[in-house]
Design a protein around this motif. Structure first.
Motif, PDB file in Angstrom:
ATOM      1  N   GLY A  77      -4.537  -2.096   4.969  1.00 39.03           N
ATOM      2  CA  GLY A  77      -5.620  -2.399   5.903  1.00 39.03           C
ATOM      3  C   GLY A  77      -6.761  -1.438   5.657  1.00 39.03           C
ATOM      4  O   GLY A  77      -6.571  -0.378   5.052  1.00 39.03           O
ATOM      5  N   GLY A 104       0.832  -1.200   0.000  1.00 41.50           N
ATOM      6  CA  GLY A 104       0.000   0.000   0.000  1.00 41.50           C
ATOM      7  C   GLY A 104       0.868   1.252   0.000  1.00 41.50           C
ATOM      8  O   GLY A 104       0.490   2.289   0.548  1.00 41.50           O
ATOM      9  N   PRO A 161      -1.705   3.370  14.296  1.00 42.54           N
ATOM     10  CA  PRO A 161      -2.138   4.751  14.010  1.00 42.54           C
ATOM     11  C   PRO A 161      -3.523   5.061  14.572  1.00 42.54           C
ATOM     12  O   PRO A 161      -4.330   4.176  14.849  1.00 42.54           O
ATOM     13  CB  PRO A 161      -2.181   4.806  12.476  1.00 42.54           C
ATOM     14  N   HIS A 185      -0.759  -1.470  12.098  1.00 44.25           N
ATOM     15  CA  HIS A 185      -2.088  -2.003  12.452  1.00 44.25           C
ATOM     16  C   HIS A 185      -2.983  -0.847  12.858  1.00 44.25           C
ATOM     17  O   HIS A 185      -3.306  -0.010  12.011  1.00 44.25           O
ATOM     18  CB  HIS A 185      -1.976  -3.132  13.488  1.00 44.25           C
ATOM     19  N   ILE A 187      -0.618   6.512   4.517  1.00 47.02           N
ATOM     20  CA  ILE A 187       0.538   6.265   5.390  1.00 47.02           C
ATOM     21  C   ILE A 187       1.644   5.558   4.606  1.00 47.02           C
ATOM     22  O   ILE A 187       2.827   5.905   4.718  1.00 47.02           O
ATOM     23  CB  ILE A 187       0.092   5.434   6.621  1.00 47.02           C
ATOM     24  N   GLU A 212       1.361  -2.109  -4.624  1.00 42.87           N
ATOM     25  CA  GLU A 212       0.174  -1.240  -4.590  1.00 42.87           C
ATOM     26  C   GLU A 212      -0.880  -1.754  -5.575  1.00 42.87           C
ATOM     27  O   GLU A 212      -0.544  -2.146  -6.698  1.00 42.87           O
ATOM     28  CB  GLU A 212       0.633   0.190  -4.926  1.00 42.87           C
ATOM     29  N   ILE A 213      -2.133  -1.698  -5.167  1.00 41.32           N
ATOM     30  CA  ILE A 213      -3.230  -2.176  -6.019  1.00 41.32           C
ATOM     31  C   ILE A 213      -3.651  -1.112  -7.039  1.00 41.32           C
ATOM     32  O   ILE A 213      -4.194  -1.440  -8.098  1.00 41.32           O
ATOM     33  CB  ILE A 213      -4.436  -2.594  -5.145  1.00 41.32           C
ATOM     34  N   ARG A 268      -1.870   5.664  -8.145  1.00 37.05           N
ATOM     35  CA  ARG A 268      -1.227   6.039  -6.875  1.00 37.05           C
ATOM     36  C   ARG A 268       0.242   5.605  -6.870  1.00 37.05           C
ATOM     37  O   ARG A 268       1.117   6.355  -6.429  1.00 37.05           O
ATOM     38  CB  ARG A 268      -1.965   5.388  -5.705  1.00 37.05           C
ATOM     39  N   LYS A 312      -6.756  -6.337  13.940  1.00 36.37           N
ATOM     40  CA  LYS A 312      -5.621  -5.444  14.216  1.00 36.37           C
ATOM     41  C   LYS A 312      -4.849  -5.928  15.441  1.00 36.37           C
ATOM     42  O   LYS A 312      -3.608  -5.879  15.460  1.00 36.37           O
ATOM     43  CB  LYS A 312      -6.128  -4.011  14.423  1.00 36.37           C
ATOM     44  N   ASP A 337      -2.417  -7.052  -5.747  1.00 34.12           N
ATOM     45  CA  ASP A 337      -3.401  -7.102  -4.667  1.00 34.12           C
ATOM     46  C   ASP A 337      -2.813  -8.053  -3.627  1.00 34.12           C
ATOM     47  O   ASP A 337      -2.747  -9.267  -3.864  1.00 34.12           O
ATOM     48  CB  ASP A 337      -4.733  -7.628  -5.218  1.00 34.12           C
ATOM     49  N   VAL A 338      -2.381  -7.509  -2.496  1.00 33.76           N
ATOM     50  CA  VAL A 338      -1.652  -8.349  -1.535  1.00 33.76           C
ATOM     51  C   VAL A 338      -2.535  -9.393  -0.860  1.00 33.76           C
ATOM     52  O   VAL A 338      -2.036 -10.274  -0.171  1.00 33.76           O
ATOM     53  CB  VAL A 338      -0.914  -7.511  -0.450  1.00 33.76           C
ATOM     54  N   THR A 352      -5.750  10.650   5.657  1.00 35.48           N
ATOM     55  CA  THR A 352      -5.359   9.864   4.472  1.00 35.48           C
ATOM     56  C   THR A 352      -6.580   9.770   3.556  1.00 35.48           C
ATOM     57  O   THR A 352      -7.689  10.146   3.949  1.00 35.48           O
ATOM     58  CB  THR A 352      -4.944   8.426   4.872  1.00 35.48           C
ATOM     59  N   ASN A 384       1.507  -2.657   5.446  1.00 31.75           N
ATOM     60  CA  ASN A 384       0.715  -1.462   5.771  1.00 31.75           C
ATOM     61  C   ASN A 384      -0.747  -1.537   5.342  1.00 31.75           C
ATOM     62  O   ASN A 384      -1.600  -0.850   5.894  1.00 31.75           O
ATOM     63  CB  ASN A 384       1.416  -0.254   5.115  1.00 31.75           C
ATOM     64  N   GLN A 418      -8.236   7.183   2.984  1.00 25.62           N
ATOM     65  CA  GLN A 418      -9.205   6.307   3.658  1.00 25.62           C
ATOM     66  C   GLN A 418      -9.886   6.976   4.843  1.00 25.62           C
ATOM     67  O   GLN A 418     -11.070   6.775   5.091  1.00 25.62           O
ATOM     68  CB  GLN A 418      -8.486   5.033   4.153  1.00 25.62           C
ATOM     69  N   THR A 459      -5.325   9.935  11.592  1.00 23.05           N
ATOM     70  CA  THR A 459      -4.336  10.369  10.604  1.00 23.05           C
ATOM     71  C   THR A 459      -4.996  10.608   9.246  1.00 23.05           C
ATOM     72  O   THR A 459      -5.639   9.711   8.698  1.00 23.05           O
ATOM     73  CB  THR A 459      -3.211   9.319  10.498  1.00 23.05           C
TER      74      THR A 459
HETATM   75  N1  LIG Z   1      -5.399   6.784   8.752  1.00 23.14           N
HETATM   76  C1  LIG Z   1      -5.664   6.453  10.006  1.00 23.14           C
HETATM   77  O1  LIG Z   1      -6.020   7.284  10.857  1.00 23.14           O
HETATM   78  C2  LIG Z   1      -5.532   5.013  10.437  1.00 23.14           C
HETATM   79  C3  LIG Z   1      -6.022   4.672  11.714  1.00 23.14           C
HETATM   80  C4  LIG Z   1      -5.881   3.375  12.156  1.00 23.14           C
HETATM   81  C5  LIG Z   1      -5.251   2.428  11.356  1.00 23.14           C
HETATM   82  N2  LIG Z   1      -4.799   2.771  10.114  1.00 23.14           N
HETATM   83  C6  LIG Z   1      -4.150   1.731   9.327  1.00 23.14           C
HETATM   84  O2  LIG Z   1      -3.021   2.221   8.642  1.00 23.14           O
HETATM   85  C7  LIG Z   1      -2.859   1.540   7.386  1.00 23.14           C
HETATM   86  C8  LIG Z   1      -2.816   2.550   6.251  1.00 23.14           C
HETATM   87  O3  LIG Z   1      -4.003   3.303   6.334  1.00 23.14           O
HETATM   88  P1  LIG Z   1      -4.295   4.571   5.401  1.00 23.14           P
HETATM   89  O4  LIG Z   1      -5.240   5.406   6.170  1.00 23.14           O
HETATM   90  O5  LIG Z   1      -3.026   5.138   4.897  1.00 23.14           O
HETATM   91  O6  LIG Z   1      -5.077   3.840   4.203  1.00 23.14           O
HETATM   92  P2  LIG Z   1      -5.375   4.353   2.699  1.00 23.14           P
HETATM   93  O7  LIG Z   1      -6.548   3.541   2.251  1.00 23.14           O
HETATM   94  O8  LIG Z   1      -5.471   5.826   2.657  1.00 23.14           O
HETATM   95  O9  LIG Z   1      -4.080   3.885   1.893  1.00 23.14           O
HETATM   96  C9  LIG Z   1      -3.860   2.505   1.697  1.00 23.14           C
HETATM   97  C10 LIG Z   1      -3.048   2.271   0.438  1.00 23.14           C
HETATM   98  O10 LIG Z   1      -3.028   0.835   0.216  1.00 23.14           O
HETATM   99  C11 LIG Z   1      -3.471   0.542  -1.108  1.00 23.14           C
HETATM  100  N3  LIG Z   1      -4.158  -0.774  -1.077  1.00 23.14           N
HETATM  101  C12 LIG Z   1      -5.388  -1.028  -0.595  1.00 23.14           C
HETATM  102  N4  LIG Z   1      -5.681  -2.342  -0.705  1.00 23.14           N
HETATM  103  C13 LIG Z   1      -4.595  -2.930  -1.264  1.00 23.14           C
HETATM  104  C14 LIG Z   1      -4.296  -4.261  -1.647  1.00 23.14           C
HETATM  105  N5  LIG Z   1      -5.178  -5.261  -1.451  1.00 23.14           N
HETATM  106  N6  LIG Z   1      -3.086  -4.533  -2.185  1.00 23.14           N
HETATM  107  C15 LIG Z   1      -2.172  -3.524  -2.382  1.00 23.14           C
HETATM  108  N7  LIG Z   1      -2.420  -2.234  -2.047  1.00 23.14           N
HETATM  109  C16 LIG Z   1      -3.608  -1.933  -1.499  1.00 23.14           C
HETATM  110  C17 LIG Z   1      -4.390   1.700  -1.467  1.00 23.14           C
HETATM  111  O11 LIG Z   1      -4.545   1.855  -2.878  1.00 23.14           O
HETATM  112  C18 LIG Z   1      -3.681   2.874  -0.800  1.00 23.14           C
HETATM  113  O12 LIG Z   1      -2.679   3.427  -1.627  1.00 23.14           O
HETATM  114  C19 LIG Z   1      -4.036   0.560   7.301  1.00 23.14           C
HETATM  115  O13 LIG Z   1      -3.637  -0.702   7.778  1.00 23.14           O
HETATM  116  C20 LIG Z   1      -5.073   1.177   8.232  1.00 23.14           C
HETATM  117  O14 LIG Z   1      -5.986   0.227   8.762  1.00 23.14           O
HETATM  118  C21 LIG Z   1      -4.942   4.045   9.627  1.00 23.14           C
END
Ligand SMILES: NC(=O)c1ccc[n+]([C@@H]2O[C@H](COP(=O)([O-])OP(=O)(O)OC[C@H]3O[C@@H](n4cnc5c(N)ncnc54)[C@H](O)[C@@H]3O)[C@@H](O)[C@H]2O)c1
Length: 284
Positions: free
Chosen positions: A106, A27, A200, A156, A32, A51-52, A56, A174, A77-78, A205, A104, A207, A203
């Motif tokens: 999720g 990802g 995290p 996580h 993140i 990355e999927i 991006r 998680k 797609d992981v 992002t 990363n 998502q 944050t």
């Molecule tokens: N942002 C927050 O506040 C927050 C809070 C708690 C946990 N998290 C965790 O942090 C991690 C990153 O979160 P984020 O907010 O940056 O997410 P995001 O969705 O903004 O970014 C995730 C990235 O992973 C890529 N992706 C998604 N599914 C994929 C797959 N199957 N294979 C390959 N790539 C894939 C997406 O295209 C994207 O570029 C996640 O595990 C999320 O659960 C984030």
């Protein structure tokens, strides 16, 4: 065996904490993961983005290369084993090893109330939040053991470190990643591989978009997080850099909430109007 302080890996250049290290970021195209890819590249890492989303991945690779560093994209797609196999073959063929793995990917979506969950919704949560931590780690751990050098950072959530009522299944996945982190660290420490995690919260992002929430965010943040502000992907990436690099050579098996203090706050909120901490939301 003679113990000596020369066992500590030297840090030659504090501005290039990952100089020449081969880094896989799942990802790694946005959010993140995108910030991790960019910061690790600035510190000399050779970045392999898994990355999927091709657009991006392209954006982040272009930004890194424009900055004079090295990055490659792998559109995968992981959650799919054939994709993970292809990723491992490509990266190991290209570099002969992997030094750093940031797991990363999720997603909390779709949010399903537990009493409305189904075998399918639980399986989907498992696929995107836990299963690939096993398969991607398994794909690269052999190389790390062979070269007696590796650092794994699992991303996580703070929701795996405290009670999460909105989706107990997500929170459990998680928490499982956090405990997988601890188990791996004990198992592989003597092989030269360290494993740590970050949890995290709050944050900004793609998502988790706090900027377009429609509320007056600026007035909310002082009572929202103990540090009084929104978190940014770079906040996460900086802690991940510490854990990935030799800066944390004597740290393994730990999970650090990177949450602006929300876990520590444990239900206490600062009320700007009352000018004190309250634990009753109505008093806000
Ligand atoms: N942002 C927050 O506040 C927050 C809070 C708690 C946990 N998290 C965790 O942090 C991690 C990153 O979160 P984020 O907010 O940056 O997410 P995001 O969705 O903004 O970014 C995730 C990235 O992973 C890529 N992706 C998604 N599914 C994929 C797959 N199957 N294979 C390959 N790539 C894939 C997406 O295209 C994207 O570029 C996640 O595990 C999320 O659960 C984030």
């Amino acid at each position: 065996m003679t113990q000596s302080s020369s066992d500590i890996a030297p840090i030659d250049d504090w501005n290039r904490l990952l100089d020449g290290r081969v880094v896989v970021v799942t990802g790694g195209g946005d959010g993140i993961g995108g910030a991790v890819s960019r910061l690790f590249a600035r510190h000399g890492g050779i970045i392999e983005i898994a990355e999927i989303d091709a657009a991006r991945a392209d954006r982040t690779v272009e930004a890194i290369v424009a900055g004079g560093a090295v990055a490659h994209k792998n559109i995968v797609d992981v959650t799919r084993q054939p994709d993970v196999d292809r990723l491992a073959t490509t990266v190991l063929d290209r570099h002969g090893r992997v030094d750093v793995l940031v797991n990363n990917v999720g997603d909390f979506r779709p949010l399903v109330r537990f009493n409305e969950s189904t075998p399918e919704s639980i399986e989907a949560m498992y696929q995107v939040n836990l299963q690939h931590f096993f398969t991607v780690t398994r794909a690269f751990i052999g190389s790390m053991i062979e070269h007696r050098r590796g650092s794994i950072v699992n991303v996580h959530s703070v929701e795996g470190m405290r009670g999460y009522p909105n989706d107990p299944v997500y929170g459990a996945m998680k928490a499982a990643v956090a405990h997988f982190t601890t188990n791996l660290a004990v198992l592989y420490g003597r092989k030269g591989v360290r494993v740590n995690g970050i949890g995290p919260d709050l944050t900004q992002t793609p998502q988790v978009d706090y900027m377009t929430g429609g509320e007056d965010q600026d007035t909310l943040w002082p009572s929202w997080a103990p540090v009084g502000r929104l978190g940014w992907p770079e906040d996460q990436a900086r802690v991940a850099l510490f854990l990935a690099s030799d800066m944390s050579g004597y740290v393994t098996g730990h999970n650090i909430p990177v949450d602006g203090g929300t876990k520590a706050g444990g239900g206490w909120f600062y009320s700007p109007s009352a000018r004190r901490f309250v634990n009753r939301p109505r008093s806000l």
